[in-house]
Design an enzyme around this catalytic site. Structure first.
Site, PDB file in Angstrom:
ATOM      1  N   GLY A  24       0.787  -1.227   0.000  1.00 46.30           N
ATOM      2  CA  GLY A  24       0.000   0.000   0.000  1.00 46.30           C
ATOM      3  C   GLY A  24       0.816   1.271   0.000  1.00 46.30           C
ATOM      4  O   GLY A  24       0.262   2.363  -0.051  1.00 46.30           O
ATOM      5  N   HIS A  25       2.151   1.182   0.069  1.00 47.69           N
ATOM      6  CA  HIS A  25       2.992   2.381   0.212  1.00 47.69           C
ATOM      7  C   HIS A  25       4.185   2.301  -0.730  1.00 47.69           C
ATOM      8  O   HIS A  25       5.291   2.046  -0.274  1.00 47.69           O
ATOM      9  CB  HIS A  25       3.461   2.503   1.654  1.00 47.69           C
ATOM     10  N   PHE A  26       4.154   2.553  -1.877  1.00 50.66           N
ATOM     11  CA  PHE A  26       3.029   2.781  -2.777  1.00 50.66           C
ATOM     12  C   PHE A  26       3.123   1.739  -3.864  1.00 50.66           C
ATOM     13  O   PHE A  26       4.216   1.482  -4.346  1.00 50.66           O
ATOM     14  CB  PHE A  26       3.097   4.185  -3.371  1.00 50.66           C
TER      15      PHE A  26
END
Length: 156
Positions: A49-51
């Site tokens: 999720g990052h990124f």
């Protein structure tokens, strides 16, 4: 040169996957300093999720890696290992600066120096670098408490 492998590190840090962020200690000197590494791989959970389009290690986790390295130095300096009746709180951070991203394939080299230990508060100068380039720097503060004395509001 005093080193620690991952099995020895796990004797001093209560953290486990996915939050154990120190892979090896390259050198340490009681009461003075420690140098450790975190091997950053694309398989880290946080990269989902990052990124997804440009994976970057979150700054808060880089700080956490430095804090874990500092905690290791404190336990080694005190000559004790944590137990089920103690907790180390991260209680402060000053001057945090992020200088370059840490990406999959990087090796984050963490260097922590004890600035002082007074009234149960440890203060450290901490830096993280990749390939000799400064990635982050900060002054960190921690304290250790027994579970019975630990106030819920004292830290995270």
């Amino acid at each position: 040169m005093k080193t620690l492998d991952i099995n020895q590190i796990k004797q001093y840090l209560p953290h486990r996957y996915p939050l154990l962020l120190v892979d090896r200690v390259l050198n340490w000197e009681s009461g003075k300093s420690i140098t450790a590494i975190k091997n950053v791989t694309v398989n880290e959970e946080f990269f989902n999720g990052h990124f997804p389009h440009k994976p970057v290690m979150p700054g808060v986790l880089m700080i956490e890696a430095l804090a874990q390295t500092a905690a290791l130095l404190s336990f080694l300096t005190m000559g004790q290992k944590p137990d089920d009746n103690s907790v180390v709180y991260f209680i402060g951070i000053d001057g945090a600066r992020f200088k370059r991203p840490v990406e999959p394939g990087d090796q984050l080299k963490m260097e922590v120096e004890i600035l002082r230990n007074a009234r149960g508060i440890w203060k450290y100068k901490a830096t993280g670098s990749v390939d000799g380039q400064l990635a982050l720097e900060a002054e960190l503060m921690c304290t250790m408490r027994t579970i019975n004395d630990a106030s819920p509001a004292a830290g995270q």
